[in-house]
Design an enzyme around this catalytic site. Structure first.
Site, PDB file in Angstrom:
ATOM      1  N   ARG A  32      39.746  30.241  80.581  1.00 20.96           N
ATOM      2  CA  ARG A  32      40.298  29.882  79.258  1.00 20.96           C
ATOM      3  C   ARG A  32      40.372  31.074  78.314  1.00 20.96           C
ATOM      4  O   ARG A  32      40.231  30.916  77.100  1.00 20.96           O
ATOM      5  CB  ARG A  32      39.484  28.761  78.592  1.00 20.96           C
ATOM      6  CG  ARG A  32      39.598  27.414  79.270  1.00 20.96           C
ATOM      7  CD  ARG A  32      40.805  26.646  78.765  1.00 20.96           C
ATOM      8  NE  ARG A  32      41.027  25.457  79.582  1.00 20.96           N
ATOM      9  CZ  ARG A  32      40.611  24.243  79.256  1.00 20.96           C
ATOM     10  NH1 ARG A  32      39.996  24.047  78.119  1.00 20.96           N
ATOM     11  NH2 ARG A  32      40.850  23.233  80.053  1.00 20.96           N
ATOM     12  N   ARG A  36      41.907  28.602  72.116  1.00 19.84           N
ATOM     13  CA  ARG A  36      41.808  28.351  70.669  1.00 19.84           C
ATOM     14  C   ARG A  36      40.805  29.221  69.932  1.00 19.84           C
ATOM     15  O   ARG A  36      40.834  29.283  68.710  1.00 19.84           O
ATOM     16  CB  ARG A  36      41.474  26.873  70.433  1.00 19.84           C
ATOM     17  CG  ARG A  36      42.649  25.962  70.676  1.00 19.84           C
ATOM     18  CD  ARG A  36      42.205  24.539  70.932  1.00 19.84           C
ATOM     19  NE  ARG A  36      41.474  24.467  72.189  1.00 19.84           N
ATOM     20  CZ  ARG A  36      40.962  23.346  72.696  1.00 19.84           C
ATOM     21  NH1 ARG A  36      41.081  22.223  72.035  1.00 19.84           N
ATOM     22  NH2 ARG A  36      40.331  23.356  73.848  1.00 19.84           N
ATOM     23  N   ARG A  45      50.592  28.902  69.399  1.00 19.84           N
ATOM     24  CA  ARG A  45      50.603  27.470  69.694  1.00 19.84           C
ATOM     25  C   ARG A  45      51.281  26.711  68.552  1.00 19.84           C
ATOM     26  O   ARG A  45      52.073  25.794  68.788  1.00 19.84           O
ATOM     27  CB  ARG A  45      49.170  26.983  69.869  1.00 19.84           C
ATOM     28  CG  ARG A  45      49.010  25.552  70.299  1.00 19.84           C
ATOM     29  CD  ARG A  45      47.506  25.276  70.351  1.00 19.84           C
ATOM     30  NE  ARG A  45      47.161  23.948  70.767  1.00 19.84           N
ATOM     31  CZ  ARG A  45      47.224  22.880  69.996  1.00 19.84           C
ATOM     32  NH1 ARG A  45      47.709  22.969  68.772  1.00 19.84           N
ATOM     33  NH2 ARG A  45      46.837  21.694  70.451  1.00 19.84           N
ATOM     34  N   ASP A  82      48.539  24.308  82.802  1.00 24.95           N
ATOM     35  CA  ASP A  82      47.435  23.339  82.868  1.00 24.95           C
ATOM     36  C   ASP A  82      47.456  22.634  84.216  1.00 24.95           C
ATOM     37  O   ASP A  82      48.528  22.478  84.808  1.00 24.95           O
ATOM     38  CB  ASP A  82      47.543  22.317  81.736  1.00 24.95           C
ATOM     39  CG  ASP A  82      46.217  21.581  81.540  1.00 24.95           C
ATOM     40  OD1 ASP A  82      45.354  22.115  80.825  1.00 24.95           O
ATOM     41  OD2 ASP A  82      46.033  20.507  82.142  1.00 24.95           O
ATOM     42  N   TYR A 159      41.985  12.318  86.781  1.00 26.62           N
ATOM     43  CA  TYR A 159      42.802  12.142  85.564  1.00 26.62           C
ATOM     44  C   TYR A 159      43.955  11.166  85.807  1.00 26.62           C
ATOM     45  O   TYR A 159      44.298  10.359  84.943  1.00 26.62           O
ATOM     46  CB  TYR A 159      43.353  13.493  85.089  1.00 26.62           C
ATOM     47  CG  TYR A 159      42.288  14.399  84.515  1.00 26.62           C
ATOM     48  CD1 TYR A 159      41.887  14.288  83.189  1.00 26.62           C
ATOM     49  CD2 TYR A 159      41.663  15.366  85.303  1.00 26.62           C
ATOM     50  CE1 TYR A 159      40.895  15.111  82.663  1.00 26.62           C
ATOM     51  CE2 TYR A 159      40.673  16.185  84.791  1.00 26.62           C
ATOM     52  CZ  TYR A 159      40.288  16.055  83.474  1.00 26.62           C
ATOM     53  OH  TYR A 159      39.305  16.857  82.958  1.00 26.62           O
TER      54      TYR A 159
HETATM   55  O1  CP3 Z   1      42.097  29.737  81.698  1.00 33.64           O
HETATM   56  C1  CP3 Z   1      43.170  29.974  81.105  1.00 33.64           C
HETATM   57  O2  CP3 Z   1      43.225  30.706  80.085  1.00 33.64           O
HETATM   58  C2  CP3 Z   1      44.469  29.472  81.718  1.00 33.64           C
HETATM   59  C3  CP3 Z   1      44.979  28.231  81.254  1.00 33.64           C
HETATM   60  C4  CP3 Z   1      44.264  26.941  81.589  1.00 33.64           C
HETATM   61  C5  CP3 Z   1      44.241  25.836  80.694  1.00 33.64           C
HETATM   62  N1  CP3 Z   1      43.695  24.766  81.342  1.00 33.64           N
HETATM   63  C6  CP3 Z   1      44.762  25.862  79.314  1.00 33.64           C
HETATM   64  C7  CP3 Z   1      44.350  24.815  78.382  1.00 33.64           C
HETATM   65  C8  CP3 Z   1      43.635  26.513  82.770  1.00 33.64           C
HETATM   66  C9  CP3 Z   1      43.318  27.310  84.034  1.00 33.64           C
HETATM   67  C10 CP3 Z   1      43.306  25.142  82.599  1.00 33.64           C
HETATM   68  C11 CP3 Z   1      42.665  24.329  83.656  1.00 33.64           C
HETATM   69  C12 CP3 Z   1      42.261  22.946  83.350  1.00 33.64           C
HETATM   70  N2  CP3 Z   1      42.909  22.040  82.566  1.00 33.64           N
HETATM   71  C13 CP3 Z   1      41.156  22.306  83.933  1.00 33.64           C
HETATM   72  C14 CP3 Z   1      40.226  22.921  84.971  1.00 33.64           C
HETATM   73  C15 CP3 Z   1      39.245  23.856  84.371  1.00 33.64           C
HETATM   74  C16 CP3 Z   1      38.206  23.196  83.500  1.00 33.64           C
HETATM   75  O3  CP3 Z   1      38.229  23.505  82.289  1.00 33.64           O
HETATM   76  O4  CP3 Z   1      37.384  22.437  84.009  1.00 33.64           O
HETATM   77  C17 CP3 Z   1      41.113  20.996  83.441  1.00 33.64           C
HETATM   78  C18 CP3 Z   1      40.075  19.946  83.774  1.00 33.64           C
HETATM   79  C19 CP3 Z   1      42.230  20.831  82.576  1.00 33.64           C
HETATM   80  C20 CP3 Z   1      42.655  19.603  81.855  1.00 33.64           C
HETATM   81  C21 CP3 Z   1      42.634  19.788  80.394  1.00 33.64           C
HETATM   82  N3  CP3 Z   1      43.485  20.608  79.687  1.00 33.64           N
HETATM   83  C22 CP3 Z   1      41.763  19.174  79.475  1.00 33.64           C
HETATM   84  C23 CP3 Z   1      40.651  18.209  79.849  1.00 33.64           C
HETATM   85  C24 CP3 Z   1      42.102  19.631  78.216  1.00 33.64           C
HETATM   86  C25 CP3 Z   1      41.543  19.181  76.894  1.00 33.64           C
HETATM   87  C26 CP3 Z   1      40.209  19.757  76.635  1.00 33.64           C
HETATM   88  C27 CP3 Z   1      40.326  20.963  75.778  1.00 33.64           C
HETATM   89  O5  CP3 Z   1      39.704  21.990  76.079  1.00 33.64           O
HETATM   90  O6  CP3 Z   1      41.036  20.842  74.761  1.00 33.64           O
HETATM   91  C28 CP3 Z   1      43.162  20.571  78.358  1.00 33.64           C
HETATM   92  C29 CP3 Z   1      43.837  21.335  77.292  1.00 33.64           C
HETATM   93  C30 CP3 Z   1      43.957  22.817  77.467  1.00 33.64           C
HETATM   94  N4  CP3 Z   1      44.280  23.470  78.622  1.00 33.64           N
HETATM   95  C31 CP3 Z   1      43.824  23.779  76.420  1.00 33.64           C
HETATM   96  C32 CP3 Z   1      44.072  25.024  76.991  1.00 33.64           C
HETATM   97  C33 CP3 Z   1      44.104  26.373  76.294  1.00 33.64           C
HETATM   98  C34 CP3 Z   1      43.552  23.473  74.965  1.00 33.64           C
HETATM   99  C35 CP3 Z   1      44.843  22.928  74.420  1.00 33.64           C
HETATM  100  C36 CP3 Z   1      45.133  23.282  73.002  1.00 33.64           C
HETATM  101  O7  CP3 Z   1      45.570  24.420  72.736  1.00 33.64           O
HETATM  102  O8  CP3 Z   1      44.976  22.373  72.199  1.00 33.64           O
END
Ligand code: CP3
Length: 351
Positions: A32, A36, A45, A82, A159
């Site tokens: 990540r 944010r 964003r 994602d 999911y």
């Molecule tokens: O790592 C990186 O920088 C690359 C991008 C990336 C994102 N999600 C961006 C993201 C990667 C590799 C993921 C993987 C992901 N997504 C996983 C597996 C890794 C983990 O964290 O366990 C999972 C379970 C998801 C599903 C997901 N996406 C959830 C549950 C959420 C909401 C929770 C949260 O952190 O807000 C997201 C949103 C998400 N994916 C964000 C980002 C940067 C935040 C979104 C925003 O900008 O509001």
């Protein structure tokens, strides 16, 4: 040059570690890392409108992927996307509720599964992701490795079944118990989709791919073998058959003893380790079979101080006897202090 991974790669320290080299200083990137906690991410964003619009806008998705590389000079960039885009490409409805997380249409009976699209139709949705990768390969510094990724079938299924994130993956475990045929058909569809998706990411320029099994820890005993190890093995074998030079990282998060032998059983080149196990334990039981990635607790990016430096150095030392890529044990959180990320990097690089 095959898959962009041979002659040009000498300066790419991540590829050297993945090939089994013990580096004097471990290469580093962060889960990540585009997110944010960075003001520049929040600005882009806002420009995109919402998270999914950002994922599907190749120019802006490439921009946020590059932001942490410019700021910190990480050794790898991870594609900004994602794991839930594949379910969307397979026909699930997907939206994000700000402050809460993802929402999807649910899969609880055969009729829901029948509505999903065949794997050969996913590119209609996923083409912008491949375009993001092509832009990144042009714009990244030559020493920076580009990592593509997908969710592991079990994690993605949790999911798709529940329609949201769940603390204990209860709905997915329930479907597995009540309708094993449907559950396995879903796992198979996601597995096939993941193979196609990762293969296309590699064709577009991804140099490494990572399989995120964030909820692997809730699969116990035989279930861990059948729904974490076996799908990871199938995906890895298929990727290796098509792209023999592309390394694969597996991340069966919170697998505990399941980390032991995971690389041998699946064929992955590197096992990413979360911080529920100690680095010393992982060095003894997992790194003995090859490259590992991890495993600083993400809370240090919030709390900082001397504990951050001490713990970072302890992890580097624990893994110094073999191939290691430094990373967090899970994604950095939005409340992290960007200065703490620099402190971690300095501690790893001995600066
Ligand atoms: O790592 C990186 O920088 C690359 C991008 C990336 C994102 N999600 C961006 C993201 C990667 C590799 C993921 C993987 C992901 N997504 C996983 C597996 C890794 C983990 O964290 O366990 C999972 C379970 C998801 C599903 C997901 N996406 C959830 C549950 C959420 C909401 C929770 C949260 O952190 O807000 C997201 C949103 C998400 N994916 C964000 C980002 C940067 C935040 C979104 C925003 O900008 O509001």
């Amino acid at each position: 040059m095959k898959d962009g991974n041979n002659t040009m790669s000498q300066t790419k320290t991540i590829l050297l570690a993945l090939a089994g080299e013990t580096r004097p200083t471990p290469p580093i990137w962060m889960m990540r890392q585009a997110g944010r906690y960075l003001p520049e991410y929040r600005a882009t964003r806002a420009q995109a409108g919402d998270f999914l619009s950002l994922c599907y806008n190749p120019e802006l998705a490439a921009e946020v992927t590059l932001q942490p590389i410019r700021r910190y000079g990480f050794d790898a960039a991870i594609l900004f996307a994602d794991i839930l885009l594949l379910p969307q490409a397979l026909g699930a409805d997907l939206w994000f509720v700000t402050g809460e997380g993802p929402r999807l249409s649910t899969i609880t009976e055969q009729a829901d599964f029948e509505k999903l699209k065949p794997v050969d139709e996913i590119d209609a949705v996923l083409n912008p992701i491949y375009e993001t990768i092509r832009i990144l390969r042009r714009e990244l510094p030559e020493e920076t490795t580009l990592i593509g990724f997908a969710g592991a079938p079990w994690t993605v299924a949790t999911y798709m079944i529940a329609g949201r994130g769940t603390p204990d993956q209860g709905p997915a475990h329930a479907l597995k118990a009540e309708n094993r045929v449907l559950f396995e058909a879903l796992i198979d569809r996601i597995t096939e989709g993941t193979i196609e998706y990762l293969s296309k990411q590699i064709n577009a320029g991804a140099e490494v791919v990572k399989i995120f099994d964030s909820w692997a820890g809730s699969l116990k005993g035989e279930d861990f073998q059948k729904y974490a190890v076996e799908p990871a093995r199938k995906i890895t074998q298929a990727i290796k058959a098509r792209h023999p030079d592309t390394p694969v990282i597996g991340f069966p998060r919170e697998a505990g003893d399941g980390y032991i032998g995971f690389a041998k059983a699946t064929g992955v080149d590197c096992v990413a380790i979360d911080n529920s196990v100690s680095a010393d334990w992982a060095a003894a039981h997992v790194q003995k079979d090859g490259c590992v990635q991890g495993n600083l607790a993400s809370r240090h990016m919030v709390t900082g101080g001397q504990a951050l430096v001490d713990e970072t150095q302890a992890i580097v030392k624990a893994f110094s006897g073999g191939p290691h890529i430094f990373n967090l044990g899970h994604g950095i959180t939005p409340d992290a202090d960007p200065d703490n990320v620099q402190r971690m990097i300095d501690a790893v690089r001995g600066e």
